[in-house]
Enzyme design. Structure first.
Site, PDB file in Angstrom:
ATOM      1  N   ASP A  34       0.821  -1.221   0.000  1.00 22.14           N
ATOM      2  CA  ASP A  34       0.000   0.000   0.000  1.00 22.14           C
ATOM      3  C   ASP A  34       0.847   1.260   0.000  1.00 22.14           C
ATOM      4  OD1 ASP A  34       0.843  -0.851   2.601  1.00 22.14           O
ATOM      5  OD2 ASP A  34      -0.468   0.649   3.493  1.00 22.14           O
ATOM      6  N   LYS A 147      -6.250  -0.542   6.792  1.00 25.12           N
ATOM      7  CA  LYS A 147      -5.086  -0.205   7.618  1.00 25.12           C
ATOM      8  C   LYS A 147      -5.030   1.308   7.817  1.00 25.12           C
ATOM      9  CE  LYS A 147      -0.465   0.891   6.512  1.00 25.12           C
ATOM     10  NZ  LYS A 147       0.808   0.646   5.818  1.00 25.12           N
ATOM     11  N   GLU A 188      -2.715   0.280  13.658  1.00 28.43           N
ATOM     12  CA  GLU A 188      -1.252   0.311  13.565  1.00 28.43           C
ATOM     13  C   GLU A 188      -0.652   1.509  14.298  1.00 28.43           C
ATOM     14  OE1 GLU A 188       0.364   0.258   9.562  1.00 28.43           O
ATOM     15  OE2 GLU A 188       2.413   0.361  10.287  1.00 28.43           O
ATOM     16  N   GLU A 190       2.653   2.581  15.114  1.00 27.21           N
ATOM     17  CA  GLU A 190       4.068   2.219  14.903  1.00 27.21           C
ATOM     18  C   GLU A 190       4.993   3.118  15.698  1.00 27.21           C
ATOM     19  OE1 GLU A 190       5.649   2.234  10.842  1.00 27.21           O
ATOM     20  OE2 GLU A 190       7.649   1.747  11.600  1.00 27.21           O
ATOM     21  N   LYS A 230      -1.385  -4.071  14.386  1.00 33.41           N
ATOM     22  CA  LYS A 230      -0.149  -4.084  13.584  1.00 33.41           C
ATOM     23  C   LYS A 230       0.902  -3.237  14.296  1.00 33.41           C
ATOM     24  CE  LYS A 230       1.697  -3.174   8.975  1.00 33.41           C
ATOM     25  NZ  LYS A 230       1.479  -3.394   7.547  1.00 33.41           N
ATOM     26  N   SER A 301       2.800  -8.592   8.545  1.00 33.19           N
ATOM     27  CA  SER A 301       2.163  -7.727   7.542  1.00 33.19           C
ATOM     28  C   SER A 301       3.289  -6.842   7.034  1.00 33.19           C
ATOM     29  CB  SER A 301       1.051  -6.891   8.181  1.00 33.19           C
ATOM     30  OG  SER A 301       0.542  -5.963   7.245  1.00 33.19           O
ATOM     31  N   TYR A 364       4.909   6.248   4.937  1.00 35.36           N
ATOM     32  CA  TYR A 364       4.477   5.155   4.067  1.00 35.36           C
ATOM     33  C   TYR A 364       3.741   5.673   2.858  1.00 35.36           C
ATOM     34  CZ  TYR A 364       4.456   0.213   3.435  1.00 35.36           C
ATOM     35  OH  TYR A 364       4.736  -1.039   2.958  1.00 35.36           O
TER      36      TYR A 364
HETATM   37  P1  13P Z   1       7.146  -2.189   6.590  1.00 34.47           P
HETATM   38  O1  13P Z   1       6.982  -3.670   6.734  1.00 34.47           O
HETATM   39  O2  13P Z   1       7.924  -1.780   5.376  1.00 34.47           O
HETATM   40  O3  13P Z   1       7.581  -1.511   7.852  1.00 34.47           O
HETATM   41  O4  13P Z   1       5.697  -1.593   6.270  1.00 34.47           O
HETATM   42  C1  13P Z   1       4.564  -2.197   6.650  1.00 34.47           C
HETATM   43  C2  13P Z   1       3.488  -1.185   6.712  1.00 34.47           C
HETATM   44  O5  13P Z   1       2.413  -1.411   6.208  1.00 34.47           O
HETATM   45  C3  13P Z   1       3.747   0.058   7.420  1.00 34.47           C
HETATM   46  O6  13P Z   1       2.606   0.838   7.499  1.00 34.47           O
END
Ligand code: 13P
Length: 364
Positions: A34, A147, A188, A190, A230, A301, A364
């Site tokens: 994505d 996501k 997610e 992160e 995630k 993922s 991203y």
């Molecule tokens: P990476 O596995 O490259 O960290 O990316 C996964 C993702 O969807 C991040 O939003």
């Protein structure tokens, strides 16, 4: 009354649960394809390919026309908006290519990270305004999970309360809107690997972030059985002199989740976060081998860690399409094995080798 609430109706609950459990079926995980137009441009630039709509279509076609055995290890693919409406050379819409293989199409619905004014260089993620409308349309167009990526940063004074509350709330509101439209939300939060912090700092930060996230999901009456998480794996920062072993990563990661991720959540689908392909596989394997309570499926993922070798093999050339697809099959199988704790380190070699895939302040 503050204790009065509603979860989705029974039919919606059943549908959400069914989708989520199909995504985390044993030995399977997600291909995150994505990348936004700008991010895909960077990936293509690395192999000397121009960032045109046609080149992006050709690359995604390579991924999606990989042999149907891909479905042995890939249960879902996350699309970027553009990709949902693209077609293969023979006219087949991309979501249809996946349906034929029994792979579930998903969609990135956030519209990107923006600065959080007044914070210490932190951010939030936008895209809520028309989300209900977009989700209804994506569902009609065949996407059954979504996501939304929020980003948190480790530094001496971050994550701040401001960003913890804001990012948790925006994730919860997103999750609730997805569920109203019968789409399984992948939540997610992160935590970026940027920094020289040690693994314990990452563990504590992960615990804190997850506690805010699950409080907000509860406040928004999100039906946890119809969600997936995630997260980042718990690792030392990229610039930390003491790199943790896979066993240390596994212990810190599983411990943080035992403390903060409710058992009702069916699965955790890790992002790769700049780890090399092999590192991401070996760490996932160690996490699954770690003894102790793990009431959720722990799988992948991955974006970068599933595509680095594919891109290198392809190089934008039609004659290399099959070589690229072979790389995808190999890496998907390796990660499928790792999701069951059955991967033998070094047993699958990719074109990208053990090259680190870290990108500073990754978008991203
Ligand atoms: P990476 O596995 O490259 O960290 O990316 C996964 C993702 O969807 C991040 O939003």
């Amino acid at each position: 009354m503050t204790t009065s609430w509603n979860y989705p109706d029974q039919a919606t609950q059943d549908e959400l649960k069914k989708i989520a459990s199909a995504i985390v079926a044993p030995g399977k995980g997600i291909l995150a394809a994505d990348e936004s137009v700008a991010t895909m441009g960077k990936r293509l630039a690395d192999i000397g390919v121009e960032n045109t709509e046609e080149n992006r279509r050709k690359y995604r076609q390579l991924l999606l026309t990989t042999d149907k055995s891909l479905a042995d290890n890939i249960s879902g693919v996350i699309f970027f908006h553009e990709t949902v409406y693209q077609k293969a050379d023979d006219g087949t819409p991309f979501p249809e290519l996946l349906n034929k293989k029994g792979i579930i199409p998903g969609i990135k619905v956030d519209t990107g990270v923006v600065p959080l004014f007044g914070s210490n260089n932190e951010c939030t993620t936008q895209g809520l305004d028309d989300l209900a409308k977009r989700c209804a349309q994506y569902k009609k167009d065949g996407c059954h999970f979504a996501k939304w990526r929020c980003v948190l940063k480790i530094s001496p004074n971050t994550p701040s309360i401001q960003s913890l509350i804001e990012n948790a709330n925006v994730l919860a509101r997103y999750a609730s809107i997805c569920q109203a439209n019968r789409i399984v939300p992948i939540v997610e939060p992160e935590i970026l690997p940027d920094g020289d912090h040690d693994i314990l700092t990452c563990q504590k930060t992960t615990e804190t972030v997850l506690s805010y996230v699950y409080k907000a999901l509860a406040d928004h009456n999100v039906f946890l059985e119809g969600t997936l998480l995630k997260p980042n794996m718990v690792t030392a920062g990229q610039a930390c002199p003491n790199k943790a072993t896979p066993e240390q990563v596994a212990e810190a990661t599983v411990t943080a989740f035992q403390r903060r991720v409710p058992a009702a959540v069916p699965g955790v689908t890790f992002l790769s976060g700049g780890q090399s392909e092999e590192e991401a596989t070996v760490n996932l394997n160690a996490i699954n081998k770690f003894p102790g309570k793990k009431p959720w499926t722990l799988t992948f993922s991955y974006g970068r860690a599933l595509q680095a070798s594919v891109l290198r093999a392809w190089q934008g050339k039609d004659e290399n399409v099959q070589a690229g697809q072979q790389e995808l099959l190999k890496r998907a199988k390796a990660n499928g094995e790792a999701s069951m704790g059955k991967y033998v380190a070094g047993s699958v070699e990719g074109k990208a080798g053990d090259a680190g895939l870290f990108i500073k302040n990754h978008a991203y």
